[in-house]
Design a protein around this motif. Structure first.
Motif, PDB file in Angstrom:
ATOM      1  N   ARG A 172       0.813  -1.162   0.047  1.00 24.25           N
ATOM      2  CA  ARG A 172      -0.121  -0.122   0.162  1.00 24.25           C
ATOM      3  C   ARG A 172       0.898   1.152  -0.133  1.00 24.25           C
ATOM      4  N   GLU A 173       1.803   1.376   0.845  1.00 24.61           N
ATOM      5  CA  GLU A 173       2.778   2.356   0.925  1.00 24.61           C
ATOM      6  C   GLU A 173       3.616   2.617  -0.380  1.00 24.61           C
ATOM      7  N   LYS A 174       4.116   1.526  -1.126  1.00 24.55           N
ATOM      8  CA  LYS A 174       4.680   1.570  -2.447  1.00 24.55           C
ATOM      9  C   LYS A 174       3.562   2.289  -3.363  1.00 24.55           C
ATOM     10  N   PHE A 175       2.575   1.744  -3.413  1.00 25.12           N
ATOM     11  CA  PHE A 175       1.542   2.267  -4.366  1.00 25.12           C
ATOM     12  C   PHE A 175       1.399   3.732  -4.108  1.00 25.12           C
ATOM     13  N   ALA A 176       1.187   4.165  -2.858  1.00 26.72           N
ATOM     14  CA  ALA A 176       0.993   5.698  -2.565  1.00 26.72           C
ATOM     15  C   ALA A 176       2.375   6.486  -2.871  1.00 26.72           C
ATOM     16  N   THR A 177       3.516   6.000  -2.639  1.00 22.23           N
ATOM     17  CA  THR A 177       4.546   6.634  -3.024  1.00 22.23           C
ATOM     18  C   THR A 177       4.886   6.995  -4.639  1.00 22.23           C
ATOM     19  N   PHE A 178       4.522   5.572  -5.222  1.00 23.20           N
ATOM     20  CA  PHE A 178       4.511   5.695  -6.883  1.00 23.20           C
ATOM     21  C   PHE A 178       3.504   6.897  -7.269  1.00 23.20           C
ATOM     22  N   ALA A 179       2.234   7.006  -6.647  1.00 26.23           N
ATOM     23  CA  ALA A 179       1.225   7.754  -6.986  1.00 26.23           C
ATOM     24  C   ALA A 179       1.434   9.344  -6.583  1.00 26.23           C
ATOM     25  N   GLY A 180       2.711   9.530  -5.614  1.00 32.16           N
ATOM     26  CA  GLY A 180       2.868  10.912  -5.366  1.00 32.16           C
ATOM     27  C   GLY A 180       2.063  11.273  -4.366  1.00 32.16           C
ATOM     28  N   LEU A 181       1.354  10.226  -3.422  1.00 34.91           N
ATOM     29  CA  LEU A 181       0.767  10.667  -2.203  1.00 34.91           C
ATOM     30  C   LEU A 181       1.647  10.697  -0.907  1.00 34.91           C
ATOM     31  N   ARG A 182       2.878  10.263  -1.251  1.00 31.91           N
ATOM     32  CA  ARG A 182       3.651  10.537   0.016  1.00 31.91           C
ATOM     33  C   ARG A 182       4.844  11.560  -0.382  1.00 31.91           C
ATOM     34  N   ALA A 183       5.604  12.172   0.758  1.00 31.88           N
ATOM     35  CA  ALA A 183       6.719  13.015   0.510  1.00 31.88           C
ATOM     36  C   ALA A 183       7.770  12.269   0.477  1.00 31.88           C
ATOM     37  N   VAL A 184       8.618  12.351  -0.535  1.00 34.43           N
ATOM     38  CA  VAL A 184       9.988  11.587  -0.771  1.00 34.43           C
ATOM     39  C   VAL A 184      11.087  12.593  -0.631  1.00 34.43           C
ATOM     40  N   LYS A 185      12.467  11.811  -0.547  1.00 34.42           N
ATOM     41  CA  LYS A 185      13.716  12.722  -0.355  1.00 34.42           C
ATOM     42  C   LYS A 185      14.701  11.825  -1.133  1.00 34.42           C
ATOM     43  N   ASN A 186      15.766  12.771  -1.836  1.00 34.83           N
ATOM     44  CA  ASN A 186      17.068  12.014  -2.502  1.00 34.83           C
ATOM     45  C   ASN A 186      17.703  13.314  -3.231  1.00 34.83           C
ATOM     46  N   ASP A 187      18.680  12.832  -3.747  1.00 40.76           N
ATOM     47  CA  ASP A 187      19.416  14.055  -4.636  1.00 40.76           C
ATOM     48  C   ASP A 187      18.587  14.323  -5.527  1.00 40.76           C
ATOM     49  N   GLY A 188      18.996  15.688  -6.204  1.00 39.89           N
ATOM     50  CA  GLY A 188      18.235  16.026  -7.331  1.00 39.89           C
ATOM     51  C   GLY A 188      18.787  17.424  -8.263  1.00 39.89           C
ATOM     52  N   VAL A 189      17.785  17.795  -8.921  1.00 39.81           N
ATOM     53  CA  VAL A 189      18.019  19.287  -9.433  1.00 39.81           C
ATOM     54  C   VAL A 189      16.991  20.233  -8.966  1.00 39.81           C
ATOM     55  N   VAL A 190      17.315  21.480  -9.107  1.00 35.34           N
ATOM     56  CA  VAL A 190      16.282  22.463  -8.755  1.00 35.34           C
ATOM     57  C   VAL A 190      16.593  23.662  -9.889  1.00 35.34           C
ATOM     58  N   ILE A 191      15.183  23.878 -10.462  1.00 40.81           N
ATOM     59  CA  ILE A 191      15.332  24.768 -11.664  1.00 40.81           C
ATOM     60  C   ILE A 191      14.674  25.931 -11.307  1.00 40.81           C
ATOM     61  N   THR A 192      14.914  27.093 -11.499  1.00 38.89           N
ATOM     62  CA  THR A 192      14.057  28.277 -11.048  1.00 38.89           C
ATOM     63  C   THR A 192      13.767  29.343 -12.326  1.00 38.89           C
ATOM     64  N   LEU A 193      12.714  29.437 -12.594  1.00 36.03           N
ATOM     65  CA  LEU A 193      12.199  30.377 -13.964  1.00 36.03           C
ATOM     66  C   LEU A 193      11.901  31.763 -13.243  1.00 36.03           C
ATOM     67  N   SER A 194      12.720  32.822 -13.319  1.00 34.63           N
ATOM     68  CA  SER A 194      12.415  34.105 -12.876  1.00 34.63           C
ATOM     69  C   SER A 194      12.223  35.150 -13.723  1.00 34.63           C
ATOM     70  N   PRO A 195      10.729  35.548 -14.017  1.00 35.51           N
ATOM     71  CA  PRO A 195      10.524  36.495 -14.945  1.00 35.51           C
ATOM     72  C   PRO A 195      11.175  37.683 -14.633  1.00 35.51           C
ATOM     73  N   ILE A 196      11.703  38.380 -15.709  1.00 32.70           N
ATOM     74  CA  ILE A 196      12.488  39.732 -15.668  1.00 32.70           C
ATOM     75  C   ILE A 196      11.481  40.900 -16.118  1.00 32.70           C
ATOM     76  N   GLY A 197      11.347  42.063 -15.424  1.00 29.62           N
ATOM     77  CA  GLY A 197      10.307  43.033 -15.811  1.00 29.62           C
ATOM     78  C   GLY A 197       8.896  42.701 -15.583  1.00 29.62           C
ATOM     79  N   ASN A 198       8.356  42.742 -16.901  1.00 26.05           N
ATOM     80  CA  ASN A 198       6.985  42.643 -16.784  1.00 26.05           C
ATOM     81  C   ASN A 198       6.674  41.372 -17.415  1.00 26.05           C
ATOM     82  N   TYR A 199       7.803  40.446 -17.894  1.00 26.44           N
ATOM     83  CA  TYR A 199       7.460  39.307 -18.484  1.00 26.44           C
ATOM     84  C   TYR A 199       6.633  38.249 -17.546  1.00 26.44           C
ATOM     85  N   MET A 200       5.755  37.732 -18.232  1.00 22.65           N
ATOM     86  CA  MET A 200       4.984  36.477 -17.712  1.00 22.65           C
ATOM     87  C   MET A 200       5.522  35.147 -17.984  1.00 22.65           C
ATOM     88  N   VAL A 201       5.900  34.413 -16.942  1.00 22.16           N
ATOM     89  CA  VAL A 201       6.075  33.136 -17.238  1.00 22.16           C
ATOM     90  C   VAL A 201       5.105  32.250 -18.268  1.00 22.16           C
TER      91      VAL A 201
END
Lengths: 234, 241
Positions: A86-115
């Motif tokens: 049951r916990e495996k299914f929940a994790t696979f479905a995204g219903l549980r918080a998870v952790k590990n190494d990864g990447v972070v991408i930040t998209l910051s609009p400049i001036g009046n630009y809208m993402v």
């Protein structure tokens, strides 16, 4: 004089025969080798695909067989098995918080630009293709039903509106062995080409690797939990 | 004079044809052996493929039986009042995760490349790309879809649809056009969101020529993701915080 003319005709005819022969040989070679190798290659690809599927299915059947045997044995083991799966299914479905190494991408609009929603989608699709196993956008867990769609000044994600004038942060858990060697450089090259396309004064994009990223679970009030229109088919 | 010119032209054309004919015969004779080799390899590959297909069918049948057996045991435990709450949640999470077959009212969308696509004349959008598929899937989720499959591969939290060269892959499974996206959800909303989309309307204009068909279905059956891949391969990096 006549002999010379005959020689000239003879030479032209021989050259033409040779040219014709060369054309014929070239055409036959291209057609035959193309068709033969194409169909063989196609068959070999299909064989490899089936071998991979069979190996996976064989392993799954073996695990399923053991699981059933344990269930049939009964007692406390059954409870543990059901809870674990049951916990495996929940994790696979995204219903549980998870952790590990990864990447972070930040998209910051400049001036009046809208993402744009397409930009957020492009990065999440790239991350999926790179083998990300969990993704969040502004801490909204990406699950099966997650939409990323512009609605006027906002982008809707899991039914929640995020302002297009504010930064978007995409986090992903991805194989640690390829983060620094491949994933970050690749995503940086994608960012560069996007910036060239949109112009330098539109959006600032940063890509960084991060240890022990935590990706939150889907909140229980989101549509991802809704099963009202689904029925079991078996 | 004119007569002589025609004779020369005729002689040149005739010589070229003789050359083509002679070379063709010579090539046929010399390449027969080589073609036999390629032909034999193709036959061997076909036989090997048939064996792998038969293995797959037999493993799938075995899997269906094991899954049915597992379900029977869980149902029986639940009926006895043992673990009923845990088993109910087990089933619910499996359904949300896309790990069970599901059915319901829905739509089936078929996408295909422009007929007789010519890379020299037609725009690149005349061929379906991974981005086109991802776009359609995204608007279906936005329209309230509860479950989607793409060419009979059920989509999960990480919908891996990408291009490798000219081929679209879904979780590593190669897909060929026509591309069929089946979705269960509020049918009217799903149809409306696809039909009113300006990007899709542009793709289906004559100059781009993408073929798009939307049909409403009283019952759409979507397979479990387990029919395509092993889910555990897609979560081995996920740790509990």
């Amino acid at each position: 004089m006549r002999n010379k003319k005959l020689m000239q005709y003879g030479t032209v005819i021989v050259v033409c025969i040779l040219v014709g022969a060369v054309i014929a040989l070239l055409m036959k070679n291209v057609n035959a080798s193309d068709l033969g190798s194409k169909s063989l290659q196609e068959l070999q690809n299909q064989i490899i695909e089936y071998q991979r599927k069979n190996e996976e299915l064989n392993n799954r059947n073996a695990r399923l067989y053991d699981y059933i045997r344990e269930l049939e044995r009964g007692e406390g083991e059954s409870y543990l098995l059901v809870m674990e799966e049951r916990e495996k299914f929940a994790t696979f479905a995204g219903l549980r918080a998870v952790k590990n190494d990864g990447v972070v991408i930040t998209l910051s609009p400049i001036g009046n630009y809208m993402v744009q929603d397409a930009l957020v989608r492009q990065f999440t699709n790239e991350l999926s293709a790179l083998g990300a196993q969990a993704i969040s956008i502004n801490n909204e867990r990406k699950v099966t039903t997650t939409e990323i769609r512009t609605s006027r000044e906002n982008i809707m994600i899991n039914g929640i509106a995020f302002s297009r004038s504010e930064p978007f942060e995409i986090k992903a858990i991805i194989s640690p062995t390829k983060i620094d060697s491949f994933v970050v450089p690749y995503l940086q090259s994608v960012s560069e080409s996007i910036k060239k396309q949109l112009g330098e004064e539109s959006v600032a994009i940063t890509v960084r690797s991060e240890k022990e990223i935590i990706i939150p679970a889907l909140s229980e009030d989101r549509i991802g939990y809704a099963m009202d229109l689904l029925e079991p088919a078996d | 004079m004119n007569n002589l010119k025609w004779k020369r032209i005729f002689a040149i054309v005739a010589s070229l044809l003789i050359g083509l004919g002679v070379a063709s015969v010579v090539k046929d004779l010399t390449s027969m052996a080589a073609e036999d080799d390629v032909g034999a390899e193709v036959v061997r590959a076909r036989e090997e493929l048939a064996i792998e297909e038969a293995n797959f069918k037999s493993l799938q049948m075995q899997n269906d039986q094991l899954e049915a057996r597992k379900k029977l045991i869980l149902d029986s435990l639940s009926e006895q009042g043992v673990l009923s709450e845990a088993i109910a949640e087990h089933g619910k999470f499996a359904m949300i995760a896309g790990l069970t077959d599901v059915k319901g009212r829905g739509v089936v969308i078929t996408l295909d490349d422009k007929p007789d696509y010519d890379p020299l004349k037609d725009p690149i959008e005349s061929v379906i790309h991974d981005s086109t598929i991802n776009y359609v899937i995204n608007i279906l989720w936005a329209g309230g879809a509860r479950a989607i499959s793409f060419n009979d591969v059920r989509l999960t939290a990480i919908s891996e649809i990408n291009c490798v060269g000219p081929t679209i892959l879904t979780y590593g499974v190669r897909q060929m056009p026509p591309y069929v996206i089946s979705a269960i959800g509020p049918v009217d909303d799903l149809v409306e969101i696809v039909r009113s989309d300006s990007y899709l309307a542009r793709l289906t204009q004559t100059e781009i020529g993408i073929r798009l068909n939307v049909s409403q279905e009283p019952e759409v059956v979507l397979p479990s993701f387990l029919k395509s891949r092993d889910y555990s391969l897609y979560m081995d990096l996920l740790e509990t915080p």
